[in-house]
Design a protein around this motif. Structure first.
Motif, PDB file in Angstrom:
ATOM      1  N   THR A 121       0.819  -1.218   0.000  1.00 42.30           N
ATOM      2  CA  THR A 121       0.000   0.000   0.000  1.00 42.30           C
ATOM      3  C   THR A 121       0.849   1.264   0.000  1.00 42.30           C
ATOM      4  OG1 THR A 121      -0.067   0.005   2.425  1.00 42.30           O
ATOM      5  CG2 THR A 121      -1.836  -1.177   1.277  1.00 42.30           C
ATOM      6  N   SER A 122       2.173   1.099   0.079  1.00 41.76           N
ATOM      7  CA  SER A 122       3.102   2.225   0.218  1.00 41.76           C
ATOM      8  C   SER A 122       2.806   3.046   1.476  1.00 41.76           C
ATOM      9  CB  SER A 122       3.052   3.133  -1.030  1.00 41.76           C
ATOM     10  OG  SER A 122       3.475   2.415  -2.163  1.00 41.76           O
ATOM     11  N   ARG A 123       2.268   2.376   2.487  1.00 44.97           N
ATOM     12  CA  ARG A 123       1.996   2.995   3.775  1.00 44.97           C
ATOM     13  C   ARG A 123       2.445   2.048   4.887  1.00 44.97           C
ATOM     14  NH1 ARG A 123      -1.917   7.180   3.966  1.00 44.97           N
ATOM     15  NH2 ARG A 123      -2.707   7.774   1.910  1.00 44.97           N
ATOM     16  N   TRP A 124       2.885   2.614   6.009  1.00 47.74           N
ATOM     17  CA  TRP A 124       3.264   1.802   7.141  1.00 47.74           C
ATOM     18  C   TRP A 124       2.033   1.439   7.967  1.00 47.74           C
ATOM     19  CZ3 TRP A 124       7.882  -0.244   7.174  1.00 47.74           C
ATOM     20  CH2 TRP A 124       8.980   0.444   6.644  1.00 47.74           C
ATOM     21  N   PRO A 125       1.951   0.199   8.463  1.00 44.34           N
ATOM     22  CA  PRO A 125       0.879  -0.112   9.421  1.00 44.34           C
ATOM     23  C   PRO A 125       1.101   0.660  10.710  1.00 44.34           C
ATOM     24  CG  PRO A 125       2.456  -1.922   9.298  1.00 44.34           C
ATOM     25  CD  PRO A 125       2.838  -0.947   8.219  1.00 44.34           C
ATOM     26  N   LYS A 229      -5.513  13.425  10.461  1.00 41.65           N
ATOM     27  CA  LYS A 229      -5.179  14.763   9.962  1.00 41.65           C
ATOM     28  C   LYS A 229      -3.713  14.842   9.528  1.00 41.65           C
ATOM     29  CE  LYS A 229      -8.576  17.742  12.259  1.00 41.65           C
ATOM     30  NZ  LYS A 229      -9.627  16.758  12.443  1.00 41.65           N
ATOM     31  N   ILE A 230      -2.817  14.260  10.323  1.00 38.96           N
ATOM     32  CA  ILE A 230      -1.398  14.289   9.959  1.00 38.96           C
ATOM     33  C   ILE A 230      -1.183  13.579   8.633  1.00 38.96           C
ATOM     34  CG2 ILE A 230       0.881  13.415  10.605  1.00 38.96           C
ATOM     35  CD1 ILE A 230       0.093  13.900  13.529  1.00 38.96           C
ATOM     36  N   ASP A 231      -1.837  12.438   8.455  1.00 44.10           N
ATOM     37  CA  ASP A 231      -1.665  11.704   7.200  1.00 44.10           C
ATOM     38  C   ASP A 231      -2.267  12.467   6.023  1.00 44.10           C
ATOM     39  OD1 ASP A 231      -0.869   8.914   6.051  1.00 44.10           O
ATOM     40  OD2 ASP A 231      -2.865   9.316   5.228  1.00 44.10           O
ATOM     41  N   GLU A 232      -3.318  13.237   6.272  1.00 42.22           N
ATOM     42  CA  GLU A 232      -3.937  14.023   5.204  1.00 42.22           C
ATOM     43  C   GLU A 232      -3.187  15.320   4.926  1.00 42.22           C
ATOM     44  OE1 GLU A 232      -7.798  14.505   6.825  1.00 42.22           O
ATOM     45  OE2 GLU A 232      -8.521  12.531   6.175  1.00 42.22           O
ATOM     46  N   GLY A 233      -2.177  15.625   5.762  1.00 37.20           N
ATOM     47  CA  GLY A 233      -1.410  16.851   5.565  1.00 37.20           C
ATOM     48  C   GLY A 233      -2.043  18.073   6.161  1.00 37.20           C
ATOM     49  N   VAL A 234      -3.024  17.908   7.050  1.00 38.32           N
ATOM     50  CA  VAL A 234      -3.653  19.051   7.711  1.00 38.32           C
ATOM     51  C   VAL A 234      -2.641  19.680   8.675  1.00 38.32           C
ATOM     52  CG1 VAL A 234      -5.522  19.794   9.240  1.00 38.32           C
ATOM     53  CG2 VAL A 234      -5.925  17.992   7.529  1.00 38.32           C
ATOM     54  N   PRO A 235      -2.380  20.973   8.592  1.00 40.94           N
ATOM     55  CA  PRO A 235      -1.398  21.607   9.504  1.00 40.94           C
ATOM     56  C   PRO A 235      -1.869  21.543  10.951  1.00 40.94           C
ATOM     57  CG  PRO A 235      -1.885  23.016   7.608  1.00 40.94           C
ATOM     58  CD  PRO A 235      -2.914  21.923   7.599  1.00 40.94           C
ATOM     59  N   LEU A 236      -1.014  21.051  11.821  1.00 37.92           N
ATOM     60  CA  LEU A 236      -1.278  21.004  13.248  1.00 37.92           C
ATOM     61  C   LEU A 236      -0.102  21.632  13.987  1.00 37.92           C
ATOM     62  CD1 LEU A 236      -2.684  17.358  13.654  1.00 37.92           C
ATOM     63  CD2 LEU A 236      -3.997  19.481  13.554  1.00 37.92           C
ATOM     64  N   GLY A 248       6.475  15.040   7.080  1.00 37.01           N
ATOM     65  CA  GLY A 248       7.103  13.825   6.581  1.00 37.01           C
ATOM     66  C   GLY A 248       6.249  12.588   6.732  1.00 37.01           C
ATOM     67  N   LEU A 249       5.194  12.656   7.583  1.00 33.99           N
ATOM     68  CA  LEU A 249       4.300  11.526   7.789  1.00 33.99           C
ATOM     69  C   LEU A 249       3.112  11.538   6.838  1.00 33.99           C
ATOM     70  CD1 LEU A 249       4.279  11.644  11.691  1.00 33.99           C
ATOM     71  CD2 LEU A 249       5.374   9.887  10.295  1.00 33.99           C
ATOM     72  N   LYS A 250       3.002  12.586   6.015  1.00 32.98           N
ATOM     73  CA  LYS A 250       1.854  12.703   5.114  1.00 32.98           C
ATOM     74  C   LYS A 250       1.824  11.541   4.128  1.00 32.98           C
ATOM     75  CE  LYS A 250      -0.255  15.825   1.718  1.00 32.98           C
ATOM     76  NZ  LYS A 250      -0.127  17.128   1.002  1.00 32.98           N
ATOM     77  N   ASN A 251       0.643  10.928   4.016  1.00 34.61           N
ATOM     78  CA  ASN A 251       0.400   9.820   3.082  1.00 34.61           C
ATOM     79  C   ASN A 251       1.311   8.618   3.331  1.00 34.61           C
ATOM     80  OD1 ASN A 251      -1.579  11.340   1.708  1.00 34.61           O
ATOM     81  ND2 ASN A 251      -0.039  12.261   0.355  1.00 34.61           N
ATOM     82  N   LYS A 252       1.777   8.455   4.570  1.00 31.78           N
ATOM     83  CA  LYS A 252       2.671   7.340   4.884  1.00 31.78           C
ATOM     84  C   LYS A 252       2.076   6.356   5.897  1.00 31.78           C
ATOM     85  CE  LYS A 252       6.075   8.934   2.362  1.00 31.78           C
ATOM     86  NZ  LYS A 252       6.492   8.238   1.111  1.00 31.78           N
ATOM     87  N   MET A 253       0.919   6.672   6.462  1.00 32.15           N
ATOM     88  CA  MET A 253       0.340   5.825   7.504  1.00 32.15           C
ATOM     89  C   MET A 253      -0.958   5.184   7.011  1.00 32.15           C
ATOM     90  SD  MET A 253       0.959   8.091  10.962  1.00 32.15           S
ATOM     91  CE  MET A 253       0.066   9.544  10.368  1.00 32.15           C
ATOM     92  N   ASP A 254      -1.094   3.888   7.248  1.00 30.84           N
ATOM     93  CA  ASP A 254      -2.300   3.166   6.840  1.00 30.84           C
ATOM     94  C   ASP A 254      -3.345   3.304   7.937  1.00 30.84           C
ATOM     95  OD1 ASP A 254      -4.104   1.600   5.551  1.00 30.84           O
ATOM     96  OD2 ASP A 254      -2.841  -0.193   5.437  1.00 30.84           O
ATOM     97  N   VAL A 255      -3.973   4.477   7.992  1.00 30.99           N
ATOM     98  CA  VAL A 255      -4.920   4.781   9.059  1.00 30.99           C
ATOM     99  C   VAL A 255      -6.339   5.015   8.554  1.00 30.99           C
ATOM    100  CG1 VAL A 255      -3.204   5.718  10.643  1.00 30.99           C
ATOM    101  CG2 VAL A 255      -4.258   7.227   8.947  1.00 30.99           C
TER     102      VAL A 255
END
Length: 534
Positions: A121-125, A229-236, A248-255
Motif C-alpha cells: 500500500t506504500s503505507r506503514w501499518p 489529519k497528519i496523514d492528510e497533511g492538515v497543519p497542526l 514527513g508523515l503525510k500519506n505514509k500511515m495506513d490509518v
C-alpha cells in the motif's frame, strides 16, 4: 560520557532493537482545539494530547539520542520515587543524588527521516499503545521500538488521567509564537500528578478508575483524529518545538482503511483498549498473547516485564520478582506480536533467526514465525520458557493453589473444566455468603445445542460460598463458555455492571478505499431499553 558509564555498568542501558529497520522518534504535543473530539471533554483542564512516535527511519539518518527520563529530569525522578512509595521529602532528596538515571538513552534517532514504506500500500501499518499505571510515553520504549524496528509506526500516548507518576501539559499559546523548550519548564505548564487509588475494590475506587477511563478513551479518540489529519497533511501545531515538522508523515500511515489500525496496551492500558469506542478489530493485551483459544506467555515473566523497568533494572526484578532473562522475555513477546500481526493480514518485517534462537549457522530470517504459536505435546517445550494455557473446554486442567504456587500449572491433569474453574475460585475466595439472584439452569435438547445461562453469586460468608459454588459445575456443565467475575461489591456489579455515564459518545470518521469520499457517524451510549444509536 553516557557510553563510557554504560561500559562500566553504572548506567542502565537498552540492547539494540532486533528488527530489520533502524528506529526514529518524534515527540508530539497537540492542542485539543485543533482536533475533532470524539466526545465532550471529561476534563477541561487537559488542553493538549501528548504522544511519542516510534517509526522505521532511513538507515543513514543522523539524530541525537533521546533521554529515557524526560525534562525536567529531577522532577520526573522525584515523581517516580513517590510512585514507589517514598515520602515527598525523601523523594526530593533522592532527586538530587548523582544522576546516573539521567544518562539512560532510548536507542532511537530523534527526528530522523521516515523510511519509505516497502509495503503493497506504500503505507506503514500503525499501532496505538496504551500504557499502564505508572507508565508514560517513554516507559515502554523498548517494546514500542522493537515493534517499530519490524516495520510499523507505533504511537505511545501519555495519558493525563493521573496514571503517570507525573505529566506536564503545555499551555496553548495565544499567539503564533509558542515558547521555546528552554522557557517552557519555567512557565506555561500545568502539572498532572499521580492519582493513587487502592487495588481493593470499593465504590470510591470504581468511581476513580471510571473517571480515568473516560479521559483515556477521550484521548485515544483525539489521537486517532490527529493521525488522520497528519496523514492528510492538515497543519497542526506541535507545541514540542524541538521536534521536526510532521509533514514527513503525510500519506505514509495506513490509518484510513477500516480495521488497519492496531490497538494494544499493557495492564491498565490493556483494560482500556477493549473499551475503545473505535471499532478496531485487532487489539493486543501484552500480559498474555491470545490466539486460537490459547494464551501464550513467558514463564519467567512478571508484570513489570512488559515495560522498560524489567530490562533496565534486571537485578531488581530478579531479586524481588524472580524474573529471569528480561531481554529474552521481551523478544519472545515481540515475536508473538509480529506473528499475530502477520496472521491478521498486516505486512510486517521479518523475524531474525537470532530472535528465533536457531543454532544452525545457515538459518535465515523469516516472515512466518509459526514456531511461536506452536503447541508441543504434554511436557514438551517448543520454545524454552514459552508456555500456553488452552481455553478449549476439552483441554482445561485442574488448577489448585499448591500446584499454581509451584509453577506447575501446565503439568496438571485434565478434569471437568467447570470443576477446575470453580475449585480455583473457591480457594481464592476468603469471605462472603451467597445470594443467588438468578438460577437459569442449563439444559440441553436432543441436538445437544448449547444454551445460555446467567447466574449471580454475591458471597458474604466463606462457608456459604463454598457450599453454593460446589454445586455450580452442574449448572454450568454444558456451557460453551463460563465467565467468572472474581470480585464485585454486590450482585449488581462485576462483569454485568454497565455504568452508562462512563461510556462516551464516539464520532467515527471513515473513508472509501476507492477514493470516493469520506464522512463520519456517531455512536451513542444506549439509555435504559433504547437501542444504541447510529
Amino acid at each position: 560520557m553516557s557510553s563510557y558509564l554504560s561500559r562500566l555498568s553504572l548506567v542502565p542501558s537498552f540492547p539494540s532493537y532486533t528488527g530489520p529497520y533502524k528506529v526514529g522518534t518524534i515527540d508530539i504535543e497537540l492542542p485539543v482545539s485543533e482536533l475533532e473530539s470524539p466526545s465532550p471533554s471529561p476534563d477541561e483542564s487537559i488542553s493538549t494530547i501528548q504522544y511519542r512516535i516510534f517509526y522505521p527511519c532511513e538507515p543513514d539518518s543522523k539524530g541525537k539520542s533521546v533521554n529515557w527520563i524526560p525534562a525536567p529530569q529531577r522532577d520526573y525522578v522525584s515523581a517516580y520515587t513517590r510512585f514507589l512509595g517514598a515520602g515527598s521529602m525523601l523523594a526530593e532528596v533522592i532527586s538530587f543524588v548523582p544522576r546516573l538515571l539521567h544518562y539512560i538513552t532510548i536507542p532511537v534517532r530523534k527526528n530522523a527521516s521516515l523510511l519509505d514504506p516497502p509495503t503493497s500500500t506504500s503505507r506503514w501499518p500503525v499501532m496505538i499503545f496504551s500504557h499502564g499505571l505508572g507508565g508514560s510515553r517513554n516507559a515502554y520504549s523498548y517494546l514500542a521500538g522493537s515493534i517499530a524496528s519490524h516495520g510499523m509506526i507505533v504511537i505511545a500516548p501519555e495519558h493525563r488521567d493521573g496514571s503517570t507518576p507525573i505529566s506536564y501539559i503545555r499551555n496553548v499559546p495565544s499567539t503564533n509564537s509558542p515558547p521555546t523548550e528552554k522557557t517552557f519548564f519555567r512557565r506555561n505548564r500545568k502539572t498532572v500528578d499521580y492519582v493513587r487509588l487502592s487495588h481493593t475494590p470499593s465504590s470510591e475506587v470504581e468511581e476513580g478508575r471510571n473517571a480515568q477511563l473516560k479521559i483515556r478513551l477521550w484521548e485515544l479518540g483525539l489521537v486517532h483524529d490527529s493521525l488522520l489529519k497528519i496523514d492528510e497533511g492538515v497543519p497542526l501545531t506541535n507545541l514540542n518545538t524541538s521536534s521536526v515538522s510532521l509533514v514527513g508523515l503525510k500519506n505514509k500511515m495506513d490509518v484510513h482503511t477500516p480495521g488497519k489500525i492496531t490497538f494494544a496496551g499493557h495492564s491498565f492500558g490493556a483494560a482500556t483498549i477493549p473499551r475503545n469506542p473505535l471499532n478496531i478489530p485487532l487489539k493486543i493485551q501484552m500480559d498474555k498473547i491470545f490466539r486460537s483459544r490459547t494464551f501464550f506467555y513467558a514463564k519467567s515473566a512478571a508484570h513489570l516485564s512488559q515495560s522498560d523497568f524489567g530490562i533496565l533494572f534486571p537485578w531488581f526484578t530478579k531479586k524481588f520478582l524472580a524474573v529471569e532473562e528480561p531481554g529474552r522475555i521481551l523478544r519472545l513477546n515481540v515475536r508473538a506480536v509480529t506473528q499475530l500481526l502477520r496472521n491478521n493480514g498486516i505486512e510486517i518485517g521479518k523475524t531474525s533467526h537470532k530472535d528465533m534462537e536457531f543454532e544452525d549457522p545457515k538459518a535465515v530470517d523469516t516472515n512466518n514465525d509459526v514456531l511461536i504459536f506452536s503447541r508441543g505435546r504434554e511436557g514438551e517445550e517448543k520454545i524454552r520458557g514459552w508456555e500456553f494455557i488452552s481455553t478449549d473446554m476439552n483441554e482445561l486442567a485442574d488448577i489448585d493453589d499448591e500446584t499454581e504456587a509451584n509453577g506447575q500449572v501446565e503439568k496438571t491433569k485434565k478434569v471437568d473444566p467447570i470443576d477446575a474453574v470453580m475449585g480455583h475460585e473457591m480457594a481464592k475466595e476468603q469471605q462472603g455468603t451467597s445470594e443467588q439472584l438468578t438460577d437459569l439452569e442449563l439444559s440441553t435438547d436432543k441436538s445437544r445445542r448449547r444454551l445460555p445461562s446467567l447466574d449471580s453469586l454475591s458471597p458474604d460468608d466463606s462457608s456459604d460460598w463454598k457450599s453454593e459454588a460446589a454445586t455450580m459445575h452442574e449448572v454450568y456443565k454444558y456451557a460453551e463458555v463460563t465467565i467468572v467475575a472474581t470480585s464485585s461489591l454486590s450482585t449488581h456489579g462485576g462483569f454485568l455492571e454497565r455504568t452508562l455515564s462512563t461510556i462516551p459518545a464516539a464520532k467515527i470518521r471513515y473513508s472509501f478505499a476507492s477514493g470516493l469520499g469520506h464522512g463520519s457517524y456517531m455512536i451513542l451510549a444506549a439509555q435504559d431499553d433504547q437501542e444504541t444509536g447510529f
